[in-house]
Enzyme design. Structure first.
Site, mmCIF file in Angstrom:
data_model
loop_
_atom_site.group_PDB
_atom_site.id
_atom_site.type_symbol
_atom_site.label_atom_id
_atom_site.label_comp_id
_atom_site.label_asym_id
_atom_site.label_seq_id
_atom_site.Cartn_x
_atom_site.Cartn_y
_atom_site.Cartn_z
ATOM 1 C CG HIS A 6 3.521 -6.690 11.260
ATOM 2 N ND1 HIS A 6 2.310 -6.383 11.802
ATOM 3 C CD2 HIS A 6 4.609 -6.543 12.226
ATOM 4 C CE1 HIS A 6 2.665 -6.045 13.187
ATOM 5 N NE2 HIS A 6 3.955 -6.395 13.452
ATOM 6 C CB CYS A 49 -1.061 0.078 1.183
ATOM 7 S SG CYS A 49 0.123 -0.096 2.697
ATOM 8 C CB CYS A 63 0.807 4.582 7.516
ATOM 9 S SG CYS A 63 -0.407 4.761 6.049
ATOM 10 C CB THR A 106 -5.599 1.678 9.724
ATOM 11 O OG1 THR A 106 -4.354 0.897 9.947
ATOM 12 C CG2 THR A 106 -5.111 2.951 10.234
ATOM 13 C CB SER A 150 0.830 -8.828 8.067
ATOM 14 O OG SER A 150 -0.164 -7.994 7.441
ATOM 15 C CD GLU A 195 -3.071 0.767 12.893
ATOM 16 O OE1 GLU A 195 -2.745 0.087 12.171
ATOM 17 O OE2 GLU A 195 -4.184 1.416 12.958
HETATM 18 FE FE1 F3S Z 1 -1.023 0.857 4.484
HETATM 19 FE FE2 F3S Z 1 -1.466 3.035 5.891
HETATM 20 FE FE3 F3S Z 1 -3.408 1.765 5.071
HETATM 21 S S1 F3S Z 1 0.164 1.429 5.880
HETATM 22 S S2 F3S Z 1 -2.771 -0.202 4.864
HETATM 23 S S3 F3S Z 1 -1.892 2.734 3.862
HETATM 24 S S4 F3S Z 1 -2.919 2.501 6.991
#
Ligand code: F3S
Length: 292
Positions: free
Chosen positions: A41, A12, A95, A160, A216, A125
């Protein structure tokens, strides 16, 4: 064998961003580089980084050094403060969507809400988000609510990578038990898209491969979703884990990958499947015998 890859799968935005940051840092820093916990992860990627000299450390107190990268999952404000004391340079690879969850928890606390963080207990997290609201509590499932003295005003923030289905169950269980209920839905778009694409593809194939770290959370959720639609699901980290017995020459094979799985790991699995398919074809070809 018919191989299809989910329309949304693999690394991502947040993971690619963190990996880019570390690569750039390793080109410009000559001293030691540490990450606070595993950067992402994915054990294969983390050990590759370790081979390049980027070593994960469990806490900022563990060792002093030159540069320290805060992992994608985020760290608590206390850990961050310790990072600045032990290292000369601190690079925040948290992130931005995780930071949004931190801010949501802070906002609720400031406005007098009891903060509930819906997510997996002990996940880095979730630990980090709990650190942003002093009296916040982690809720993993509706049953957890029976063990909490709920206040009048409750604010919910979400890990998230959770599924909306699970979130709905927790919110439904809160309705009627508190006077005021607020939700800041911090499930990230990348997670939702991967989950939808996984569900759709899993319903159309005989065997579903889910690639990604066993630790993960988002990859494990993809495997759970796949199992709702497909009877044969395998969660693997590497192409070397593929078993020929899982497939037949006519298998329809679906592939998805967690948000911390780089494209090259997906490509390796596809290449291994193609090689296996060629072996099936060779074994099925009529045998020609040389004339005497
Ligand atoms: Fe990736 Fe950030 Fe979403 S690490 S899964 S874009 S919260």
């Amino acid at each position: 064998m018919h191989i299809r890859i989910a329309t949304d799968a693999g690394a991502c935005f947040g993971v690619n961003r963190a990996l880019d940051m570390v690569q750039k840092l390793s080109k410009t820093t000559h001293g030691s580089i540490h990450t606070l916990g595993p950067l992402i992860h994915n054990p294969t990627v983390v050990s590759k980084l370790a081979n390049q000299g980027v070593q994960p450390i469990a806490s900022a107190d563990e060792v002093a050094g030159d540069a320290l990268v805060l992992r994608t999952h985020g760290v608590t404000p206390d850990e961050e403060a310790r990072a600045y004391k032990s290292h000369t340079v601190v690079l925040d690879a948290t992130c931005p969507f995780v930071i949004r969850a931190h801010k949501a928890a802070q906002t609720f606390e400031r406005e007098g809400y009891q903060v509930l963080v819906f997510g997996e207990k002990g996940h880095p997290e979730v630990i980090a988000t709990l650190g942003y609201a002093k009296n916040s509590i982690c809720v993993e499932c509706p049953e957890d609510l029976d063990t909490i003295t709920l206040k009048r005003k409750v604010g919910v923030v979400v890990q998230t990578t959770q599924t909306r289905e699970r979130l709905r169950a927790v919110i439904a269980a809160l309705v009627g038990r508190v006077d005021e209920l607020r939700l800041i839905d911090t499930i990230c778009g990348a997670t939702t898209k991967r989950q939808r694409a996984c569900a759709s593809l899993s319903a159309q194939v005989d065997c579903m491969l889910v690639i990604g770290g066993k630790m993960s959370a988002n990859t494990c959720h993809l495997a759970e979703i796949a199992a709702e639609y497909c009877t044969q699901v395998h969660h693997i980290e590497l192409a070397s884990e593929l078993e020929p017995s899982w497939f037949t020459p006519s298998s329809r094979v679906g592939i998805t990958a967690g948000a911390s799985t780089p494209q090259y790991q997906i490509d390796e699995v596809v290449a291994a499947l193609r090689a296996l398919d060629s072996e099936f074809a060779a074994a099925a070809a009529p045998q020609t015998t040389a004339p005497d």
